[in-house]
Enzyme design. Sequence first.
Site, short mmCIF file in Angstrom:
data_model
loop_
_atom_site.label_atom_id
_atom_site.label_comp_id
_atom_site.label_asym_id
_atom_site.label_seq_id
_atom_site.Cartn_x
_atom_site.Cartn_y
_atom_site.Cartn_z
N LYS A 71 44.21 43.24 36.19
CA LYS A 71 43.16 42.24 36.00
C LYS A 71 41.82 42.95 35.91
O LYS A 71 41.45 43.71 36.81
CB LYS A 71 43.18 41.29 37.19
C1 E4P Z 1 42.46 33.49 39.34
O1 E4P Z 1 42.86 34.44 38.75
C2 E4P Z 1 41.21 33.48 40.13
O2 E4P Z 1 41.23 34.60 40.95
C3 E4P Z 1 41.06 32.24 40.94
O3 E4P Z 1 41.70 31.17 40.29
C4 E4P Z 1 39.65 31.93 41.32
O4 E4P Z 1 39.60 30.66 41.94
P1 E4P Z 1 38.33 30.17 42.78
O5 E4P Z 1 37.22 29.87 41.83
O6 E4P Z 1 38.81 28.93 43.47
O7 E4P Z 1 37.98 31.28 43.72
#
Ligand code: E4P
Length: 217
Positions: free
Chosen positions: A83
């Site tokens: 990522k």
């Molecule tokens: C996904 O890859 C993200 O890390 C995650 O959905 C972020 O979510 P949040 O905005 O609730 O922290």
Amino acid sequence: MKFFVDTADTTAIAELNDLGMVDGVTTNPSLIKKSGRDILEVTREICNMVDGPVSAEVVAVDADSMIAEGRALAKIAENIAVKVPLTWDGLKACKVLTGEGRMVNVTLCFSANQALLAAKAGATFISPFIGRLDDLNLDGLDLIADIRDIYDNYGFETQILAASIRTANHMSDCAKIGADVATAPPGVIKAMANHMLTDKGLAQFLKDAAEAEIKIV
Ligand code: E4P
């Protein structure tokens, strides 16, 4: 629509995985911090639990360092998706890592233009964040729909991984729009089973069953 679970909590992943609800897992540095565990150790454990892609996020900000971290993360298991953030350096890292045959999830996407760049850079997944846009009184679901249109217009194969999902309704809305994947915290996935009319109906059935002394086994 595939379901990814957005957590580094292995107990929660195991519960959903046993039900066949987990097509993959997403983590980020905040979720790793919440787990209180070493990133390599907990990510390895998750990769051994699930067959699908497990996103593990780099923490470097320049392309060369992101590439080095991505290669290290990819060594954990075959099903790692590296990522990287949607920055210019992140796009460079995406191009190199996907060129090496690794899955790359480009995260922190907040605009259709960013999603277009990620697709051009060969991203396996693009992660538009719904909830964080909604928090600003913008419409995160509109972004998912715009990216769906753009990718379909040109046949981009990058999968739309709807992220920052906060409610059960976000899940069905993403499915209606045609997101390829939605990643949600375990609590949101479990909340999809809830309906007050189910609770009300069940209470009545149980009351009637008791009054009729219905016994099955
Ligand atoms: C996904 O890859 C993200 O890390 C995650 O959905 C972020 O979510 P949040 O905005 O609730 O922290």
